[in-house]
Design a protein around this motif. Structure first.
Motif, mmCIF file in Angstrom:
data_model
loop_
_atom_site.group_PDB
_atom_site.id
_atom_site.type_symbol
_atom_site.label_atom_id
_atom_site.label_comp_id
_atom_site.label_asym_id
_atom_site.label_seq_id
_atom_site.Cartn_x
_atom_site.Cartn_y
_atom_site.Cartn_z
ATOM 1 N N LYS A 225 33.099 26.334 65.220
ATOM 2 C CA LYS A 225 32.853 26.990 63.984
ATOM 3 C C LYS A 225 31.539 27.086 63.703
ATOM 4 N N LEU A 234 36.001 31.539 69.977
ATOM 5 C CA LEU A 234 36.686 31.707 68.797
ATOM 6 C C LEU A 234 37.152 33.304 68.684
ATOM 7 N N ALA A 235 36.240 34.101 69.285
ATOM 8 C CA ALA A 235 36.328 35.707 69.206
ATOM 9 C C ALA A 235 37.389 36.024 70.162
ATOM 10 N N TRP A 237 40.344 34.180 70.391
ATOM 11 C CA TRP A 237 41.492 33.897 69.754
ATOM 12 C C TRP A 237 41.774 34.824 68.477
ATOM 13 N N ARG A 238 40.806 35.576 68.173
ATOM 14 C CA ARG A 238 41.043 36.509 67.105
ATOM 15 C C ARG A 238 41.669 37.751 67.575
ATOM 16 N N ARG A 239 41.688 38.183 68.860
ATOM 17 C CA ARG A 239 42.325 39.116 69.422
ATOM 18 C C ARG A 239 44.089 39.024 69.537
#
Length: 503
Positions: A225, A234-235, A237-239
């Motif tokens: 983070k 992490l980008a 896992w935001r999809r």
């Protein structure tokens, strides 16, 4: 995949020969799990590093480590050293897998990437086919260690071929990667796979391993983070598209590696020699190769989740067909071909669903995270199959193997449910606003607008018309904006003599 096939064949040989006499199946399958743990633990980090530092470089490093581990597997004597050598090979494979597909996709236009993923998947089926064709002879003539000799030869040849590969573009910012997060992530995944593999042997003690894994993964997420170059992208896992593909890939790993373990054990249990076992398994690999190539064309029509749904139906139906047979028959041979067709559809389907959900600079990261899911699922599948075979819950002479096949049917149903749920979701995922307009449509729209503008200009009074801009070289074409406009002669329109507002 040739190495994975060699491992499953070696487990079968050790199970039914004096070389592995006295060892329970749960210990023998560690020949597979010892490689799965580092693969699953390092894949996400290796994919991230391939995107940051160059995909060819990471691929070459992985090949060197893989070859060294293969040499040690063939030469060392102690079983503990063999498992350590397999772990080294797994670490090398963890770098090879995401770097290879990431390098391939990074060099191709968007229109060719789905077909490239299908060919990449068919190459894995080709590795299974080559090992099954020659592995039976190697195991029968030399011994189970000889099954790992082709790995070393292929690794050396691929290492030489790396010289001719493009370096692969680096993506994202430069700087020092998150080493602490990478170690925390690798340790957390390794502990998870270890807990799954030893769940029956260690009993309730695996709960402590589960708590330790959660703490390690939580630390890796905390690092991701705030670090500039995190080990976890992490980008991705935001999809939502990537998350759905990741879940389907996890289940596919459990199904495919579970079937890879059951097939040779089933035939060896019936007393077939190793050469005949390899012959029975060959049609499955042929079907995987051919179906994967065909899937590259079908994926544009039915979509990735259409392939996943079809593959789950084929695998589940084939397992049900085998359960109705008392032994190897013509129907069993047909079922093995259908299994190959199902795996040949699932492999490119899950790869397309996860990889193409990422941005181009995230391809290797997406491949690493998706293959990590496949390997963790594979560790679950191998562990569950070995436990069910040693502790059967179904009656009959082949109760353990029948129970393992029943578990594969259940996993196939779960994969089909995931695919069907995704197919029925019509909402566009956030962040995927990509409008593709063909060039011909743009040209037609331009001509239409030019015609409307000319008609509208003819309706205006002469003194209010907009003078056109022309170029000396070609007055008929649209000129650049920096040209000085030149007035033109008025052309009366159909309403030129009427009175009314100019607008």
């Amino acid at each position: 995949m040739a190495d994975t096939t060699a491992t499953t064949l070696a487990v079968g040989v050790l199970r039914y020969t004096p070389a592995g006499a006295g060892m329970p199946l749960g210990d023998l399958v560690w020949l597979t799990s010892a490689a799965f743990i580092p693969i699953a633990a390092l894949l996400a980090t290796a994919g991230r590093w391939a995107d940051l530092f160059g995909r060819r470089r990471v691929l070459a490093v992985g090949l060197v480590v893989f070859v060294l581990g293969g040499i040690a597997t063939v030469t060392v004597d102690s079983w503990s050293y063999v498992l350590a050598a397999r772990a080294v090979q797994g670490a090398g494979a963890a770098a090879m897998i995401p770097a290879s597909l990431g390098l391939l996709l990074g060099e191709l236009p968007e229109s060719q990437r789905r077909g490239a993923i299908a060919l990449w998947s068919s190459a894995s089926g080709l590795g299974c086919l080559l090992m099954q064709a020659g592995g039976g002879w190697l195991a029968a003539a030399v011994g189970w260690r000889a099954l790992f000799i082709p790995d070393v030869i292929m690794g050396v040849l691929l290492l030489i071929a790396c010289v001719a590969l493009p370096p692969g573009k680096r993506g994202g910012p430069r700087g020092l990667p998150d080493m602490l997060g990478a170690w925390l992530l690798a340790a957390g995944i390794a502990v998870i796979v270890l807990a799954i593999s030893k769940a029956m042997a260690w009993g309730m003690d695996v709960l402590w391993l589960a708590l330790a894994a959660l703490a390690l993964l939580g630390g890796a997420l905390a690092q991701a983070k705030h670090h500039r170059l995190p080990a976890i992208d992490l980008a991705l896992w935001r999809r939502p598209r990537f998350v759905w593909g990741w879940l389907a890939t996890w289940c596919f790993g459990a199904l495919s590696y579970g079937l890879l373990t059951v097939q040779p054990l089933y035939l060896l249990h019936l007393g077939y020699p190793m050469l005949e076992v390899a012959m029975w398994l060959t049609p499955t690999s042929v079907a995987v190769v051919l179906t994967s190539i065909l899937a590259g064309r079908l994926v544009k029509r039915v979509g990735a989740y259409g392939l996943i749904y079809a593959g789950s139906l084929l695998c589940g139906g084939a397992c049900v067909l085998v359960l109705t047979q008392a032994g190897p028959t013509v129907w069993g041979l047909i079922a093995s071909v259908v299994v190959g067709m199902g795996v040949g559809a699932l492999a490119p389907g899950t790869s397309v669903a996860t990889t193409l959900a990422a941005r181009p600079h995230q391809y290797a990261s997406a491949v690493g995270a998706a293959t990590m899911a496949r390997m963790v699922g594979g560790a679950v599948g191998v562990s569950v199959v070995s436990v069910v075979i040693d502790h059967p819950f179904m009656p009959g002479p082949l109760s353990g193997l029948a129970g393992a096949l029943a578990m594969c049917v259940g996993i196939s149903v779960l994969i089909g449910a995931i695919a069907l749920t995704k197919i029925t979701r019509l909402r566009t995922d956030p962040g995927d606003v990509m409008i593709k307009v063909p060039r011909r449509m743009l040209l037609e729209l331009r001509m239409t607008l030019a015609t409307v503008a000319a008609e509208a200009d003819a309706l205006l009074p002469v003194e209010t018309r907009t003078p056109p801009m022309v170029t000396p070289s070609n007055p008929s074409l649209d000129p650049p904006l920096d040209r000085v406009p030149r007035p033109r002669t008025a052309e009366p329109g159909p309403l030129a003599g009427t009175r009314g507002p100019a607008h």
